[in-house]
Enzyme design. Structure first.
Site, PDB file in Angstrom:
ATOM      1  N   GLY A 356       0.926  -1.155  -0.132  1.00 55.77           N
ATOM      2  CA  GLY A 356      -0.004  -0.047  -0.052  1.00 55.77           C
ATOM      3  C   GLY A 356       0.872   1.207  -0.120  1.00 55.77           C
ATOM      4  O   GLY A 356       2.108   1.005  -0.103  1.00 55.77           O
ATOM      5  N   CYS A 357       0.229   2.557   0.193  1.00 60.13           N
ATOM      6  CA  CYS A 357       1.019   3.840   0.016  1.00 60.13           C
ATOM      7  C   CYS A 357       1.755   3.722   1.316  1.00 60.13           C
ATOM      8  O   CYS A 357       2.834   4.514   1.439  1.00 60.13           O
ATOM      9  CB  CYS A 357       0.177   4.743  -0.263  1.00 60.13           C
ATOM     10  SG  CYS A 357      -1.045   5.135   1.131  1.00 60.13           S
ATOM     11  N   THR A 358       1.360   3.256   2.440  1.00 63.22           N
ATOM     12  CA  THR A 358       2.284   3.365   3.662  1.00 63.22           C
ATOM     13  C   THR A 358       3.128   2.182   3.689  1.00 63.22           C
ATOM     14  O   THR A 358       3.899   2.087   4.873  1.00 63.22           O
ATOM     15  CB  THR A 358       1.301   3.281   4.842  1.00 63.22           C
ATOM     16  OG1 THR A 358       0.524   2.017   4.881  1.00 63.22           O
ATOM     17  CG2 THR A 358       0.198   4.441   4.980  1.00 63.22           C
ATOM     18  N   GLY A 359       3.215   1.186   2.939  1.00 65.69           N
ATOM     19  CA  GLY A 359       4.333   0.229   2.792  1.00 65.69           C
ATOM     20  C   GLY A 359       3.623  -1.189   2.627  1.00 65.69           C
ATOM     21  O   GLY A 359       2.427  -1.277   2.189  1.00 65.69           O
TER      22      GLY A 359
END
Length: 383
Positions: A356-359
């Site tokens: 995801g965009c956070t990892g």
């Protein structure tokens, strides 16, 4: 009154003023600077020495140039300069040194100090050169403590910690939170991004969200070069305080690192940084902080991490029947993703890995989310 007597009196008044300002009467820090080897020539280093001297540092310039207000220690070349620097530190002739390279032992690495571009905030980068440990995660855990030490010695009473979102960040976070639970007084920063947390993104680097940004020293080296020279195209490090002092348990030589690309303003700041660490009794702070961390269980945490990192016997696990994966669990190291998925498969939960965009993420159905989180916590993949 003779000119010599006037000079003596003037110097005495300067020392008194310095003592009143810094609470250390008669103790102007003596800092050596090796000036040979710079890509910008010796003149650049001497200009830095003069800037720092004008701000209350007794600079011992090791090189070939001379100037009023700076003590020159004449040497023929860079190698002789480093040898002389070591001798001066060992004898106590100087309190610390700023130099362009130094072979720190394993267990010692440097804490940099920068001015972040978005808000002009100072931030410590832990760490930037050297190696706190040959194990990446252990090194980052120790880097956090080294960052706290350096910040406290510079007058930051309760420095906040952020962990850059690199490999090992989540394991470092779990270990530091265990240390906090054991009684170590550590304060976590909050990311400026909407989802918060103490794992920091690039935005937080630019804004200086934490007082201390934790990472491995190779990443830190790149980070500090970029933050020091982003306005100049990279050839001239113009802002910040350099790569900082070597910090490690039991280490007591105050040596700060700059690079061959460092410009005079940065080198002058590094000399002042060194003086501030002398006044802040950095090695006394280091002894106290390592003692507190060990009492809070640092060594047990590191040993447990090493045990968990040992390779387990390989086991083939087949995936359960596939189902829609509408829920996810973040905060897992990218290198651990597939192992985490296998833990859930073994328990009969269908899961997939994702990013995801956070990892990294492990994804599963909403119905299995709670049980999956419990299993991954028990296995040590999330905190």
């Amino acid at each position: 009154m003779s000119k010599r007597e006037q000079t003596i009196i003037a110097k005495a008044f300067m020392e008194m003023a310095d003592g009143l300002e810094h609470g250390s009467y008669g103790a102007r820090p003596k800092i050596a600077l090796t000036g040979m080897g710079s890509e910008h020539g010796e003149e650049n280093a001497m200009a830095a020495a003069l800037m720092a001297a004008a701000k209350g540092v007794d600079v011992y310039y090791i090189g070939t140039l001379e100037a009023n207000g700076v003590t020159t220690v004449k040497v023929a070349n860079d190698e002789e300069g480093h040898k002389r620097m070591d001798e001066m530190l060992a004898s106590g002739e100087v309190d610390g040194a700023v130099t362009m390279h130094y072979p720190f032992p394993i267990g010692v690495s440097t804490v940099g100090r920068v001015v972040t571009p978005a808000k002009g905030k100072e931030m410590f980068v832990a760490n930037t050169t050297g190696t706190s440990s040959v194990d990446r995660i252990e090194g980052m855990i120790k880097n956090a403590i080294c960052g706290v030490i350096t910040a406290k010695a510079c007058g930051v009473a309760d420095p906040t910690i952020g962990i850059l979102n690199v490999d090992g960040a989540r394991q470092t976070e779990m270990a530091l939170k265990q240390l906090q639970e054991g009684g170590y007084d550590i304060h976590f920063a909050e990311s400026s991004r909407a989802d918060g947390g103490c794992v920091m993104r690039g935005n937080d680097v630019l804004q200086g969200s934490p007082d201390v940004m934790v990472m491995d020293s190779l990443t830190g080296n790149v980070m500090i070069k970029m933050l020091s020279a982003y306005t100049t195209g990279g050839s001239f490090e113009s802002t910040g305080y350099g790569y900082g002092p070597g910090i490690g348990k039991g280490y007591d030589k105050l040596i700060l690192i700059i690079s061959r690309a460092s410009g005079a303003p940065l080198i002058a700041n590094a000399l002042e940084f060194a003086a501030k660490l002398v006044r802040g009794k950095v090695f006394k702070v280091a002894a106290e902080e390592f003692d507190k961390a060990e009492k809070a269980g640092l060594n047990k945490i590191l040993e447990a991490r090493k045990e968990a990192a040992k390779p387990a016997a390989e086991e083939t696990v087949s995936a359960p029947p596939a189902e829609p994966v509408t829920a996810s669990i973040p905060g897992i190291e990218v290198m651990d993703l597939e192992d985490a998925v296998q833990v859930l498969w073994k328990a009969g939960i269908y899961a997939e890995s994702g990013m995801g965009c956070t990892g990294p993420l492990v994804m599963m159905s909403d119905a299995n989310h709670e049980k999956a989180l419990e299993l991954l916590k028990k296995a040590g993949y999330v905190g």
